[in-house]
Enzyme design. Structure first.
Site, short mmCIF file in Angstrom:
data_model
loop_
_atom_site.label_atom_id
_atom_site.label_comp_id
_atom_site.label_asym_id
_atom_site.label_seq_id
_atom_site.Cartn_x
_atom_site.Cartn_y
_atom_site.Cartn_z
CG ASP A 9 -1.69 1.22 1.42
OD1 ASP A 9 -2.31 1.64 0.43
OD2 ASP A 9 -1.68 1.79 2.53
CG ASP A 11 -2.03 7.43 0.34
OD1 ASP A 11 -1.11 8.19 0.00
OD2 ASP A 11 -3.09 7.30 -0.31
NE ARG A 49 -9.78 12.01 -4.74
CZ ARG A 49 -9.31 12.27 -5.96
NH1 ARG A 49 -9.98 13.07 -6.76
NH2 ARG A 49 -8.18 11.75 -6.39
CB SER A 116 -4.08 7.05 -3.86
OG SER A 116 -3.84 8.37 -4.30
CG ASN A 118 -3.93 12.35 -5.99
OD1 ASN A 118 -4.02 13.00 -7.02
ND2 ASN A 118 -4.84 12.39 -5.03
CG ASP A 170 -1.83 2.71 6.43
OD1 ASP A 170 -2.29 2.25 5.37
OD2 ASP A 170 -1.99 3.89 6.79
C1 BG6 Z 1 -5.92 5.51 0.01
C2 BG6 Z 1 -6.05 6.27 1.29
O1 BG6 Z 1 -4.60 5.09 -0.17
O2 BG6 Z 1 -6.31 6.33 -1.11
C3 BG6 Z 1 -7.44 6.85 1.43
O3 BG6 Z 1 -5.79 5.40 2.37
C4 BG6 Z 1 -7.78 7.69 0.21
O4 BG6 Z 1 -7.49 7.62 2.60
C5 BG6 Z 1 -7.64 6.83 -1.04
O5 BG6 Z 1 -9.12 8.17 0.28
C6 BG6 Z 1 -7.95 7.59 -2.31
O6 BG6 Z 1 -6.96 8.56 -2.51
P1 BG6 Z 1 -7.00 9.73 -3.58
O7 BG6 Z 1 -5.59 10.25 -3.56
O8 BG6 Z 1 -7.37 9.11 -4.88
O9 BG6 Z 1 -8.01 10.71 -3.11
MG MG Z 2 -2.74 3.21 3.55
#
Ligand code: BG6
Ligand code: MG
Length: 218
Positions: A9, A11, A49, A116, A118, A170
């Site tokens: 993972d 984040d 998100r 994510s 991002n 996590d």
């Molecule tokens: C995960 C996070 O890795 O990504 C979440 O643990 C988050 O908290 C999710 O909402 C989506 O992320 P992003 O960057 O696409 O908004």
């Molecule tokens: Mg995480």
């Protein structure tokens, strides 16, 4: 059990972006006039998100139209981007680079499994993209954790049987996703929260692949 690949993972495991997600969501909640605690935030880890926004709105007892939901999710992301655009290689969590290099030397394949959207930007800004043999992020999946899609796709790209993959996570949702995928999981963080994992570590500092394997197999 022969482990051939590790799926990470992003984040909160490789980089400390979990606190940026929290700050951005808290800011949004405060704008709506309610407090959003760290324990509320645990529920959002590993969740997409838009699903995170739904949980936040439920906590604040706030109703929004679908178009407003999209607008606020975008607002949160813009705030989050302000934090991650300041990230550099220094933001990779302690011990991560050494641990990933050790895995490579041991012939273990490395995959990223993050929901994510991002993820690519964070990997590039922190300069850890080259470690990975396969990357699966939120743009490539339709179901967030605890659905196992992200890890199953990672295993497929690595051409590795899911039973031979080990996940590092996590979030409770992420540990469940690993288990649904038929993979064992190392929880990175607090034993009080991550007790469903097969092994729990505080972080990667002074951790070696040999140590992980011997703790898992006993
Ligand atoms: C995960 C996070 O890795 O990504 C979440 O643990 C988050 O908290 C999710 O909402 C989506 O992320 P992003 O960057 O696409 O908004
Ligand atoms: Mg995480």
């Amino acid at each position: 059990m022969i482990l051939k690949a590790c799926l990470f993972d992003l984040d909160g495991v490789l980089v400390d972006t979990a606190r940026f997600h929290y700050q951005a969501w808290r800011n949004l909640a405060n704008g709506f006039g309610f407090e959003f605690t760290e324990s509320d935030n645990e529920r959002l880890k590993g969740i997409s998100r838009i699903d995170s926004l739904e949980i936040l709105l439920e906590i604040g007892n706030i109703q929004l139209s679908e178009s407003d939901k999209l607008r606020y999710a975008e607002e949160k992301n813009q705030l989050y981007l302000q934090y991650i655009r300041k990230m550099t290689g220094e933001d990779v969590l302690p011990g991560v680079r050494v641990f990933l290099s050790g895995l490579k030397q041991s012939g273990i394949l490395l995959g990223l499994g993050s929901v994510s959207k991002n993820a690519a930007e964070i990997l590039n800004r922190t300069d850890i993209t080259p470690f990975f043999d396969a990357i699966v992020d939120g743009n490539m999946i339709t179901r967030a954790k605890p659905n196992p899609e992200v890890f199953l796709k990672g295993a497929r790209l690595l051409k590795t049987d899911p039973a031979c993959c080990l996940v590092f996570e996590d979030a409770v949702a992420g540990i469940r996703a690993a288990h649904f995928a038929g993979m064992k999981c190392v929880g990175v963080g607090s034993p009080g929260i991550l007790n469903e994992a097969e092994l729990i570590i505080p972080g990667f500092l002074d951790l070696s692949w040999e140590k992980v394997v011997s703790n898992l197999i006993g």
